[in-house]
Design an enzyme around this catalytic site. Structure first.
Site, PDB file in Angstrom:
ATOM      1  N   HIS A 239      45.339  30.059  42.861  1.00 30.47           N
ATOM      2  CA  HIS A 239      44.219  29.642  43.717  1.00 30.47           C
ATOM      3  C   HIS A 239      44.559  28.500  44.698  1.00 30.47           C
ATOM      4  O   HIS A 239      44.417  28.647  45.914  1.00 30.47           O
ATOM      5  CB  HIS A 239      43.057  29.151  42.839  1.00 30.47           C
ATOM      6  CG  HIS A 239      42.648  30.078  41.755  1.00 30.47           C
ATOM      7  ND1 HIS A 239      41.863  31.184  41.994  1.00 30.47           N
ATOM      8  CD2 HIS A 239      42.895  30.069  40.421  1.00 30.47           C
ATOM      9  CE1 HIS A 239      41.630  31.802  40.844  1.00 30.47           C
ATOM     10  NE2 HIS A 239      42.244  31.155  39.879  1.00 30.47           N
TER      11      HIS A 239
HETATM   12  C1  BDR Z   1      39.924  26.847  40.199  1.00 29.42           C
HETATM   13  O1  BDR Z   1      39.601  26.354  38.906  1.00 29.42           O
HETATM   14  C2  BDR Z   1      40.740  25.860  38.265  1.00 29.42           C
HETATM   15  O2  BDR Z   1      40.917  26.498  37.045  1.00 29.42           O
HETATM   16  C3  BDR Z   1      41.906  26.103  39.175  1.00 29.42           C
HETATM   17  O3  BDR Z   1      42.777  24.998  39.173  1.00 29.42           O
HETATM   18  C4  BDR Z   1      41.296  26.320  40.532  1.00 29.42           C
HETATM   19  O4  BDR Z   1      41.179  25.125  41.251  1.00 29.42           O
HETATM   20  C5  BDR Z   1      39.818  28.368  40.195  1.00 29.42           C
HETATM   21  O5  BDR Z   1      38.525  28.753  39.850  1.00 29.42           O
END
Ligand code: BDR
Ligand code: CA
Length: 313
Positions: A239
């Protein structure tokens, strides 16, 4: 001229790669790293930030600790995704990189005031620190070039059916950021799920052959295992680096103008981002939403960033 940036993180496996990318790519100039509670407690996220910077040899970027709880709710961590430490997988040694003594919000405000050019903020965790910055230091608004955040989704969520984790953890903060009138870009699940760390990507990281790259492989292997168990996905979505990539080279991440509001009170939808892609609400387009990733070039940039760190002596 590189784009001056401040990265606000909650490491987090994908945050770790975002730190490496933000530091290594010459098209951005990483002025500061601030930490927020999210994937794990603030204490663990700070430790993880220092661990990542230590293994990468990043010792000249100030790191500051920020909010340990969301604005109006208890913290909800993501240990199911990121493990007990928040960065399970590699065996990290004791970090040697120091913590800046200033609170995160103060470090960001002073960094913005000191820099000759407006600075881009890249939050990749809950938006608590950024909301507090805007509340406590309204004078720095004019020093913010734009905010490019990882969070939200044009469709479904990953914590509840409609809420993505970063927004779900602190919807009140997210609401303040999205409605701030600043130039805000949402890099949500709809695009980050186009950045899957498939086996060929892991092989490319492994082939780099440095201890840092091996650490990345171990992080991605753990991250992949939890995504497999929780979601049945064959590869995990990376992400947070997608938000950094948008700033590095906007042509990597195609965006469209669209109003976004955050649901703070919905009975079933608290933390959802309501994205008006078809302009049905009549709200002004003050926000931008990422919709399409140039995967091939994205992975070239990420793998190239990891490879660019020289092995430590
Ligand atoms: C987001 O939530 C966290 O688990 C990850 O680092 C990312 O920023 C994805 O939903
Ligand atoms: Ca994150």
């Amino acid at each position: 001229m590189p784009v001056p940036i401040v990265l606000d993180v909650d490491p987090g496996h994908d945050d770790a790669l975002a730190i490496l990318l933000a530091r290594a790519d010459p098209r951005v100039d990483l002025l500061a790293i601030t930490v927020v509670a999210g994937n794990q407690t603030l204490e663990k996220c700070v430790l993880n930030t220092r661990r990542v910077c230590t293994v990468a040899g990043i010792d000249d970027v100030p790191i500051a600790a920020g909010a340990d709880t969301p604005l109006a709710r208890p913290l909800r961590i993501a240990d199911d995704v990121h493990g007990e430490s928040g960065l399970d997988g590699p065996a990290f040694g004791e970090p040697t990189v120091a913590l800046d003594g200033r609170p995160a919000v103060q470090l960001i405000a002073e960094t913005l005031r000191a820099h000759p050019e407006p600075v881009t903020l890249i939050p990749t965790g809950p938006l608590t620190n950024i909301a507090l910055l805007l509340r406590e230091h309204p004078d720095v608004r004019s020093r913010i070039r734009e905010i490019v955040l990882m969070g939200g989704s044009t469709g479904r969520g990953n914590v509840t059916p409609y809420a993505e984790a970063n927004i779900y953890v602190d919807p009140e903060a997210a609401d303040e950021v999205f409605s701030s009138g600043l130039d805000v870009t949402m890099v949500g699940l709809n695009i980050t799920h186009q950045a899957l760390v498939t086996d060929d990507v892991v092989q490319r990281l492994r082939a780099i052959g440095t201890p840092l790259a091996d650490t990345c492989v171990q992080m991605m292997t753990f991250f992949g295992s939890t995504y497999g168990e929780l979601w049945g996905m064959p590869a995990p979505p990376l992400h947070d680096p997608v938000a950094v990539a948008r700033v590095i080279d906007p042509s990597l991440v195609r965006c469209v103008d669209a109003p976004v509001v955050v649901e703070t009170r919905g009975e079933h939808t608290a933390g959802a981002t309501v994205v008006d892609l078809h302009h049905l609400s009549g709200r002004p387009d003050t926000t931008r939403v990422a919709v399409e990733l140039d995967r091939e070039r994205f992975w070239d940039v990420v793998v190239g960033a990891v490879a660019s760190f020289p092995p430590l002596p």
